[in-house]
Structure formats: C-alpha cells, structure tokens
Design a protein around this motif. Structure first.
Motif, PDB file in Angstrom:
ATOM      1  N   HIS A  51       0.846  -1.199   0.000  1.00  9.84           N
ATOM      2  CA  HIS A  51       0.000   0.000   0.000  1.00  9.84           C
ATOM      3  C   HIS A  51       0.883   1.252   0.000  1.00  9.84           C
ATOM      4  O   HIS A  51       0.622   2.200   0.732  1.00  9.84           O
ATOM      5  N   TYR A  53       1.235   3.655  -1.971  1.00  9.03           N
ATOM      6  CA  TYR A  53       0.644   4.926  -2.393  1.00  9.03           C
ATOM      7  C   TYR A  53      -0.103   5.619  -1.263  1.00  9.03           C
ATOM      8  O   TYR A  53      -0.473   6.793  -1.383  1.00  9.03           O
ATOM      9  N   GLY A  71      -3.929   7.683  -8.077  1.00  4.30           N
ATOM     10  CA  GLY A  71      -5.184   7.502  -8.800  1.00  4.30           C
ATOM     11  C   GLY A  71      -5.056   6.390  -9.824  1.00  4.30           C
ATOM     12  O   GLY A  71      -3.990   5.780 -10.003  1.00  4.30           O
ATOM     13  N   ASN A  72      -6.135   6.131 -10.524  1.00  3.34           N
ATOM     14  CA  ASN A  72      -6.166   5.025 -11.487  1.00  3.34           C
ATOM     15  C   ASN A  72      -5.204   5.228 -12.653  1.00  3.34           C
ATOM     16  O   ASN A  72      -4.795   4.261 -13.300  1.00  3.34           O
ATOM     17  N   ASP A  73      -4.864   6.471 -12.934  1.00  3.67           N
ATOM     18  CA  ASP A  73      -3.979   6.752 -14.068  1.00  3.67           C
ATOM     19  C   ASP A  73      -2.507   6.827 -13.659  1.00  3.67           C
ATOM     20  O   ASP A  73      -1.663   7.273 -14.439  1.00  3.67           O
ATOM     21  N   HIS A  76       3.537   3.287 -12.381  1.00  4.48           N
ATOM     22  CA  HIS A  76       4.586   2.844 -11.462  1.00  4.48           C
ATOM     23  C   HIS A  76       5.840   2.560 -12.273  1.00  4.48           C
ATOM     24  O   HIS A  76       5.843   1.704 -13.161  1.00  4.48           O
TER      25      HIS A  76
END
Length: 386
Positions: A51, A53, A71-73, A76
């Motif tokens: 986790h 992020y 966020g989803n965008d 990494h």
C-alpha cells in the motif's frame, strides 16, 4: 517415535500465529507512541509495501494532501539502472522517469544505488520519488531541481556532496531539452514550484546549501528530514529584491538539524514559515534568520545551544527598506544550554491559517526528541520500519 496428532499441531500453529500478531500489535503500540502524525499514517501498517501509495495521504502543512499524485492513471516506474545521460536518458534510469514519462509517475528503486548525476535532475509535475526499502544515494556531482513544477514528493533519498554546475542543456519535464544557467551546489532546489513535499531525506555536505525554496515557490512542506554537516542549510526566498516571495508559505516540521550545522535553519526572505516540533542540535552563527520583513511562527521546537559560542537562536539582517520591522514569534519552544530567542515585541502572532487538510496538532516541545527520533532516511528490515 510418536508424532503429535494433527489437531494438536494445528492448535500449536494457531497459538504461535496469534502470539506473533499480539507481539506485532504490542510493538506497534510502543512505536506508535514515538511516531509523529505523518509516520503514524503509514508506518504502523505492516503491509506498507503493498500500500505504498498511502504515503500520498499522509502529508501535512502547506503542501496539503498529495492525492493528486495517485489515482487510477498512476504509472509505477522502477529504476533498475543507476547511470545518467542528461540529454538522452535511457529507459530504467532515474532521469528517464522524471522527465520522459508523462503523467502521474511513482518512482521506486530495484535495489540499493549510488547515482551520480551528470547534470541537475529536473523533476516533472505529479512525480513521486520513493526510496523506501532501499538505500539510494544521489551524490558527488549535480543534484535535484524542481523548476516550474507542482505536486511532487521526494521521500527516502540521501543527497550529499553536491557540486556547482556550469551552464548547459538538460532533458527537462515533458521530454523537452532546456538550457540551464549556472547552478549552485544545492542538494534540492525549488524554483517557481508549488505543492511540494520533502520528507524523510538525509541531506549533508553540499557546496552551497541543502534546500532552497526560491523564486515564488510556495505551499511547501519540509518534514522528517535530517540536515547535518553543513554551513548554509535551508534558504526560503530567492533574494532581498525578489518580492514575489512575499506569497511564499512553508511548513518546517519534525526535522533534525545537526550536528555541525552553522546557519539558515531556515533563513527566510519576505515570506512566511511555520517552524514546529523540530530538534536543533546546536549551531555556530545562528539557527533561524531572515531579511525583508519575513514572518515566522516558531512553535514547540527544541533548541539546544552550542556549548561554546553564540547562544542566540535568531539573526536579523537590518536594511533601510525593511525598517527593522519583523514578525518573529516563539511559542512554547524549549531552550536548553542557555539558548535564547529574540522575539518580536508587540503585535499579534501570525497564524498559519491552514485548511482542514493541511492542519495538524503541534505537540509539546518535550516530545520533540521522540517526534524526530527517526528523521532522515528510515531503516528497513522485512516489514519493520526503524
């Protein structure tokens, strides 16, 4: 030879499992007493690697929450190559991640690394450099610059022995080659930057300063860092004539200054700084200073004066323009070894006026050594963070 029955073996394993959980919970409670509000947000989670992020939700002070960095965008990106090409960065290098990759980028490192930058590293907006779990040094030449960028996290990096750089061209944000003028030997320099969080880094032994916030930069939080072995530590404000820095707002919290720091912890020009719950382990010239009517709220810090030399925390540069008007206030600070603080007489203490997401509780200065006990780059052992 008799073997235990399966049900007894299962029971023994179950007991061991719960004992380990209880042991971890107990250790977490003990550590929790020593953790500041930022570290409590993520370090108590044994699954922090899964986790990672979550870190973006833990910032406080003027940077606010860094949720724009996740966020989803989110992309990494893992650094596997420690080399550096300032003009044509190779994939898998740090510079490729900070300049070529577009959008929200969360940068981690495959292993321990020593990175020698050939030119200053310009960092794109919405970039996180996350050194947790490994030992990353950026050292012995050029170092980090945030130039006209926003929403950036720098966490868990050792930056040291930075050297001045001659003018030249370098790959900048959005994959654009840009010219750079002469660059001083700072560890991290902010130029016209905003919403920046610099947390849990160890900075030392650079030819100019360790951290500069300049040319209209604002909404910056500097937390949990260890600054040591340096003459000029932290500069907030470009120069006396740069009036745009009047809008600068910086939070300096949970940092450890020293040993062997001389001055500028910080030095403030024009703007406002909330300096809270920091540990000052001596100084030579002064700890906190400034010019051009800056405002400072020094709150619940621990100032330990040097054994020999200047015991006064503050320094003020007088000038005809400023007229000697200052707004330096000390609230609930603790002074040891005969340290003293020349406060502004009269007038109201200027409050930080944080928003709800920026706000945090400043603890009593008697807890500062606990709050700053793990300043700088953290140590890691499996799931435990030290």
């Amino acid at each position: 030879m008799a073997f235990p029955k399966p049900q007894y073996l299962f029971l023994a394993l179950l007991i061991l499992f719960f004992l380990s959980k209880l042991s971890f919970a107990k250790q977490s409670r003990i550590n929790g007493l020593k953790l500041n509000v930022i570290d409590r947000c993520w370090r108590k989670n044994p699954e922090w690697k899964r986790h990672q992020y979550q870190l973006a939700t833990c910032s406080i002070g003027y940077a606010g929450k860094m949720i724009n960095n996740i966020g989803n965008d989110l992309i990494h990106y893992k650094v596997t190559d420690s080399s550096d090409d300032p003009i044509n960065p190779k994939p898998n290098t740090l510079r490729y991640g900070t300049s070529i990759i577009q959008g929200k980028v969360w940068i981690t490192f495959q292993r321990d690394m020593q990175i020698k930058l050939e030119k200053p590293l310009l960092i794109s907006s919405f970039t996180t450099i996350d050194g947790r779990g490994v030992n990353v040094h950026i050292a012995n030449n050029a170092c980090l610059m945030i130039f006209k960028a926003t929403n950036i996290i720098i966490h868990g990096i050792r930056v040291h022995h930075c050297k001045p750089q001659a003018p030249g061209i370098v790959m900048g944000p959005e994959g654009k080659v840009i010219p750079l003028g002469q660059v001083d030997g700072d560890a991290i320099r902010l130029v016209t930057a905003s919403k920046i969080w610099i947390d849990h880094n160890t900075l030392y032994d650079c030819q100019d300063g360790l951290l500069d916030v300049t040319r209209g930069s604002t909404d910056v939080t500097i937390s949990n860092n260890w600054f040591k072995n340096q003459d000029k530590v932290m500069l907030l404000g470009h120069d006396d004539g740069y009036v745009r820095d009047k809008n600068m707002k910086v939070t300096v919290v949970y940092n450890h200054f020293g040993p062997n720091c001389n001055q500028r912890m910080p030095r403030i020009r024009h703007g406002y700084a909330h300096v809270a719950n920091n540990f000052y382990q001596g100084w030579l010239q002064y700890a906190i200073g400034g010019s051009m009517e800056p405002s400072l709220k020094s709150e619940a810090n621990l100032f330990v004066a040097p054994t020999i030399g200047n015991k006064e925390v503050t320094w003020r540069k007088s000038s005809d323009k400023s007229g000697g008007t200052w707004n330096f206030h000390s609230i609930r600070d603790i002074f040891e070894n005969e340290a003293s603080f020349n406060i502004t007489k009269g007038g109201d203490v200027k409050k930080p006026n944080y928003t709800k997401e920026q706000n945090f509780k400043v603890l009593d200065a008697k807890f500062v050594k606990y709050l700053t006990s793990s300043s700088g780059v953290l140590r890691y052992n499996k799931n435990y963070v030290y």
